[in-house]
Every structure is written in C-alpha cells, then in structure tokens.
Design a protein around this motif. Structure first.
Motif, short mmCIF file in Angstrom:
data_model
loop_
_atom_site.label_atom_id
_atom_site.label_comp_id
_atom_site.label_asym_id
_atom_site.label_seq_id
_atom_site.Cartn_x
_atom_site.Cartn_y
_atom_site.Cartn_z
N THR A 193 0.80 -1.23 0.00
CA THR A 193 0.00 0.00 0.00
C THR A 193 0.83 1.27 0.00
N PRO A 196 2.72 3.15 -3.47
CA PRO A 196 1.83 3.92 -4.35
C PRO A 196 1.13 5.07 -3.62
N LEU A 197 0.77 4.86 -2.36
CA LEU A 197 0.11 5.91 -1.58
C LEU A 197 1.02 7.13 -1.45
N ALA A 200 1.62 9.08 -4.71
CA ALA A 200 0.47 9.92 -5.08
C ALA A 200 0.38 11.15 -4.17
N LEU A 201 0.66 10.97 -2.88
CA LEU A 201 0.60 12.10 -1.95
C LEU A 201 1.68 13.14 -2.27
N LEU A 358 -7.76 0.90 6.79
CA LEU A 358 -8.07 1.49 5.49
C LEU A 358 -9.56 1.47 5.20
N SER B 148 -5.31 10.88 -4.00
CA SER B 148 -4.13 10.12 -3.60
C SER B 148 -4.45 9.03 -2.59
N GLU B 150 -6.94 7.21 -2.38
CA GLU B 150 -7.57 6.06 -3.03
C GLU B 150 -6.57 5.23 -3.82
N ILE B 151 -5.46 5.85 -4.20
CA ILE B 151 -4.39 5.09 -4.84
C ILE B 151 -3.87 4.07 -3.82
N GLY B 152 -3.70 4.52 -2.57
CA GLY B 152 -3.30 3.60 -1.50
C GLY B 152 -4.35 2.53 -1.25
N LEU B 153 -5.60 2.94 -1.25
CA LEU B 153 -6.70 2.01 -1.03
C LEU B 153 -6.72 0.91 -2.10
#
Lengths: 404, 404
Positions: A193, A196-197, A200-201, A358, B148, B150-153
């Motif tokens: 997780t 990628p999280l 994106a952040l 999550l 962002s 939701e990318i983790g999700l």
C-alpha cells in the motif's frame, strides 16, 4: 512530542526551494517563483474594438437621419485625412487622427463615400493603448500556483518560458518484510500500500519521488541508505516501532540527528523525524498504512508543501458541520476522526482509523482533527470538517441554481 | 440562443466516454469507470495488532501481581497448545487456539515461561479477519475522480491496474491571422493567447489536446479541417463574427449542422456549436481571449467535463459574499462580472472583461454570473461568487486555528 511542537520544527526547518525555468505548456499547477511584470502595454496601441468605419467624432456633430453627413471613402492607411472615413477590422491599429469606430449598421455605404446618420462620441468602438494593462504592472505575484487562466495571461504577455519553484525531490525508502515472529506465513496483507500511496501524496503536494528503494532490515544498511544519494527530503516507511528489528530511528540518529521519535498523534504514534549530518531532512513514517497516511499528511506532507512553495496547511477544504453523535478522543493525543457526510449540514463519526484501518479511508467523506487538549465533541456540536473530496461537496448546492 | 438552452443541448448531446485500463501509478486524478469491489477480506485472517505475547484469554482468569499465572513458552507455530504462550509480531497470523495478544510490558519473561500478572480480555491486541473490509464490499464507487488516498486504497486491495474513463481527445483549430482591414500593421497583440489557454483548460477538465492546427482562412479550408481527423470534440478559435472572412459557422453548417451561432453570453456573444455529419461535436469559440475563455468555461468545457465523467458544473468553489458596490448587467444576456475580494465577507466589482480584457483575468479573485433575466445586484447584496483560486481562500481562516 506534541504535534504542535513537530509543526514548529517543520516550519523552522523547511523553506521554499530554488527555482527553475519551464515552458509555459508545462507550467500549469507550478508555483510562480517571480512576480510577472507586464513587459509591454496591452494593447500596444489604440485599436478598433469592433469591425466598422473609422472617422473623427467631432466631424459627426449634428448628423441625423434628417441630416446625413457625407464622409469621403479614404484608403486604409496610417493617417486618416480630415473629412474621410475608412473601413477597419476589430484589432486593427487606429489611424492617426481618428477617434471613433462606428458599426457599419449605423452608416449608409455609397460608391465612394459614407452617409453618417448619427453623431458619434469620441472613444466609442476603440480599445485604448494599455486599457488591459500597462507596462510595468504586476500581473501575477510570486508564490501563486498557476491555474489554467494564468497560462493564457502569461501567453498574452508574451511569456513563453516561466520561472517556477523547482519540485522537491523525495527519496522513499522502505524495508524488507520482517519474518513473522510467530512463524506463521503472512500473505494477503496490505504491505504493497505505502509505496503507491506516498508517491500519489508527494505528487499531489508538488514533489517528485526520485527513488523508491527497498532496504535490507539492519541498522547499518538503513544508515547507509540514508547517506547513499542526494535528495531534498528522505521519507522512510516502517521500522519505527521499538522492536529489535525497528531500525529507522537509531539509524537516523547514527546518520545525523533524531529530532523526535514518538508523536502525540493517532494514527501515527511511532513517527519520527530529524536531519542527516549533511542537513537533508528525513521523516520516519510508520508502516501501518493509516499511520503512514496521517504521519505524511500532518508532518512529511507539510514539509513537502513548504519546499514546493505551496500553502503548508492540509490541502482539504474545511466546513463547519454538526456532528450527529459524540466524537470521542483520548486527551493528550491529537486524533484524526473519520466522519461520513449525512446531509448538507451534518456528519456522523464512523469507526476509527485504529479500528477499521483502510476501511475508514474507504468510508470517510472527511475527518475531524481533535486537538491533544480535547476529549472530543458532544452530539450536536458544530465541528470543523476537512472534506476529503471538496469539489462535489461544494458543487452540490449549485444543482438548485440556474447558473451553470 | 440563451445560455440555458445551450446547456440543455450540451447535456443532451454529451455523455461520459468509454473506459481504458491504466497502471495504478497513472490513475490519480482519473475518473473510476467501474466500482471497486474488495476482492478479498482485509485482513485475510485474524492477526496480531501489536507486538507481544499470544495466549488464551480464559487461562489468564484470576491473574494478578499477587497471583501471577505461569504460561509455558511455546514454539511459534500455527497452533498454540493449551497452557502455552508464544511471542508474536504485529501483523503476524494468530495461531489457532489463541485469542489475545498481551503487550510484553504486561508480562514477566522467564527462561522457559512467562508470568502473566493481569487477566486479559479475549480479542485484545487482535485485528480480526475482515475488520477493515469484507470481500465483496464496494470500496469505491464508479464515477469518483481518484485522489491520492484512493491510490493507496486500491493498492491495499491488490489492484495494480484500474479501469478509468478515457480522456476526451480534443482537436483545437485556429485560423491564420486576418490581414488588417486598415492596412496598418498589427503587432504586440495577444494573438498567441488562446492556444496555451485552451490547452491548459482542456487538461484541467480531464481532456487532452491531440491536434493544434492553424487553418487557412477560407470556407472550404475550414470545412475540410473539420473533417480531416478523428476526435471526440473539435474546438475552433476565431472567425465567429459576421464578416466576410469569418468562416467558422458557415463551414460547420456545410460539414454538418450548426445548432447555434450567437449566444446571450458576455463575454462570448459570437460563440456557436453544432455537430459534423459524422456526429463529432464542434464548438466555435470567439478569438478575443476573454470571449474564448468564457465560451470555453460555460460551453465547451462543460462538454469536456461531461465526456471525461467529471462534474459538469464550473470547476470553481462558490461562496456567498456581499458586494460592496452595485453589479450592473444588461438584461437579456448572461454576464460574467469579475470581482476582487475585499475581506472574508466582501467582494468589489472591478472593470468588466469587455472593458479591461485580460486585465480583468489578472485582477479578479473570482466572478459573479448574472443571469439573463437579471439587471445585476445592488450594493450590499449577498451574491454567489465563483472563486478563481479556491484553496488559499478556503484555507485562510485556518491560520487562526491550532489544527494544522
């Protein structure tokens, strides 16, 4: 460490980075690193605002349907002779001597002349030099994140390349999976997780992840990884606990200085931060995804936003809404409480990030930050809600209006 | 045509495009084209929520500092024997028979056993299977623009590629400069504005400009350009007036059907739209930059936003603020009136887009849309302001709070 003290450390240690020049086509969303001063008047000269007939206003005095005044058809050119009139197109430079542009509908066109049937006011149909802006006027101020409108504005000012704050370069380090203490195999978990999280952040906050490495769990390996490549900021994920194989904090202490380890923040208790001897700052985020998320949003993200010249506050719209049930929080810890929107005016607290992980990220429409000094809010209290997804929420009332 | 009728035409003719599959790393900001259903429980099994000692809760009944209970040190493994206790790490699978994880601080460790000095409640220190989400639960609903988090999700749910609405492909056509009617040379004007402006606007709305061509001014040339390449939408810029060299509308009529030419919108009066015989829609935007901007924002942009699956409304936050001076608008025309923010509660109207052109774009903090049926608003009226730059405006009150 209380979150307030951590924020103070961040605000003291992070300032906006230097700048770079980019093409206008790549500038949307970037932060302007210099104020844009108009290099020239716009328009650069007096020009026709409409298609029509250009002439001298004082020569139309007394014109009417009963007293049409005749104007000689002049050749288009840089000077309009007295008594003459010439066709002109919107945007064309006004000839010398002329001071009005009449729409062709207000004129009767004859073979070599025009009949003007209405007195005209000087300036009508004309766009004067510098009426949009004057040379030297500040059009955009340093520090603005550029929106699409401003790309057009910059193009209009003749700017094709623009100086913007450079993107903070972030190294993200994670550690090899720890073998299960119990010996039972771990699978079907959410260990993929955080990479990628975080990417994106970081991108949302204007940064760029230049390295995503997995580092062998071991004090020396982690310390060496801290020192192995240049960056504006290092973020590690995992290994922030107090177990024998949690090396993030001791390795940072060896590589430089550990400013904090352990925060009065939930989720995110085991986060830490500090600086390498070289001065490069490092944030140590917990490996549990929700703790990683919140330690990023409140701490590392604030640093990224400061480096990239953005508003350091959380990048969510806020709105005062009433809670339909009690929001409970431990005193002494800043807690992030997920809420669901119930209607335009109300939110309902849902199972915490600690309880639902999550799942709370999936179900929350926003969150309430309960300060360390507060035990929460009773049912019916107005609370400040950070909206996870501002646009639809804010746009919703518009559906009832006639305006688009 | 009234703007309301134009919006109705757009809403009737534009629906969300089909989908494509993209890597998770490229999915931020894209619109989900299918609802995401959890493919598995998370966690996939009961597991330790903390580092500690795993045992059977009922066997701790009666334990206290005065009555420590002894547990045999068991080898870690898939089954915990009665009377035994074993170390476990956060995230490890719970062995069969165990139902509590005690923090090591609550235990005294001996060579081959542990002394438990406190009775434990079953379930403590455990994260049960499916406590984050259950297989089959809808985690994200079709139509969401992915943030962002939701990318983790998605990563946590094991999704590495995701089905999103494909980007609308837009062709932008502009025309060769018209020779000045007056013969005076034109230079230092803003003719380079619309290309970069439109590209930035289209990208903001989720589209991509696949072609930026300059077309020779001439009815046939423009008609042929309409037909020359596939696209989801064609946008032309300029040539929308009623002069002899304004070919956009007649060329569209020849290439298909002109649904409207001339709108009760200021800026943007000469805009038009329609469809080619092939069904491809086309918007004809005026060449004056502010008219191009507003005809895009209200008409073409709405089409792009619908195609890309976004909220079709204007992508600006709105806020009810009081105007410090009269806002004047012609009845019968929807007018866009630029305003400057005066303080948290007030805005002041500034020189119109018609009078100040792009200068109004540079100076406005937002705008008020005055409907065709309204003459404007008297001083002191609350008006709905669209905020050009929502984030700093919305974030401002936060500076006074303790929350970050």
């Amino acid at each position: 460490m209380p979150v307030a003290a951590a924020l103070e450390w961040i605000d003291n240690h992070f300032d906006v980075l230097g700048s770079e020049v980019v093409d206008l086509a790549q500038a949307a969303g970037r932060v302007l690193a210099e104020s844009l001063v108009a290099p020239a008047d716009l328009p650069a000269y007096d020009r026709a605002a409409i298609d029509g007939l250009v002439l001298r206003a004082d020569e139309t005095a007394g014109a009417s349907a009963y007293n049409p005044l005749l104007f000689r058809a002049s050749a288009p050119g840089p000077i309009l002779a007295p008594g003459g009139a010439a066709p002109i197109g919107a945007g064309d430079r006004l000839p010398e001597g002329a001071d009005v542009v009449l729409p062709l509908e207000h004129v009767e066109t004859r073979p070599a002349s025009y009949d003007v049937i209405e007195a005209a006011a000087a300036g009508s149909g004309i766009e004067y030099r510098a009426s949009q802006w004057a040379r030297g006027e500040v059009l955009l101020t340093l520090g603005r994140p550029l929106i699409s409108w401003e790309i057009g504005l910059l193009a209009a000012a003749g700017v094709s390349r623009v100086r913007v704050v450079r993107r903070p370069r972030i190294r993200c380090l994670r550690f090899t999976d720890r073998p299960p203490v119990s010996g039972a195999p771990s699978e079907g978990n959410e260990s993929g997780t955080n990479g990628p999280l975080l990417r994106a952040l970081v991108e949302r906050d204007g940064g760029v992840v230049i390295d995503e490495s997995t580092v062998e769990r071991g004090r020396e390996q982690v310390r060496d990884a801290f020192l192995s490549a240049p960056a504006d900021l290092i973020i590690t994920v995992g290994g922030t606990g107090s177990g024998a194989d949690d090396h993030a904090a001791p390795a940072l202490a060896e590589a430089g200085q550990l400013a904090a380890h352990g925060l009065a923040l939930s989720p995110g208790e085991t986060a830490g931060f500090g600086r390498l001897t070289s001065g490069v700052p490092a944030f140590l985020l917990p490996g549990t995804p929700t703790a990683c998320l919140w330690a990023y949003e409140l701490l590392a993200g604030r640093a990224v936003r400061r480096l990239s010249g953005r508003d350091p506050a959380l990048p969510f719209a806020t709105r005062q809404l009433e809670t339909t049930a009690k929001i409970v929080s431990r005193i002494g810890t800043m807690e992030i409480c997920p809420v669901r929107r119930r209607d335009e005016q109300h939110v309902t607290p849902i199972a915490s990030f600690a309880a639902a992980g999550l799942g709370a990220v999936a179900r929350a429409d926003g969150f309430v930050i309960v300060d360390a000094g507060s035990e929460g809010f009773p049912k019916g209290t107005p609370v400040m809600v950070h909206l996870r997804d501002a646009a639809p929420f804010l746009a919703a009332p518009q559906a009832e209006e006639t305006a688009p």
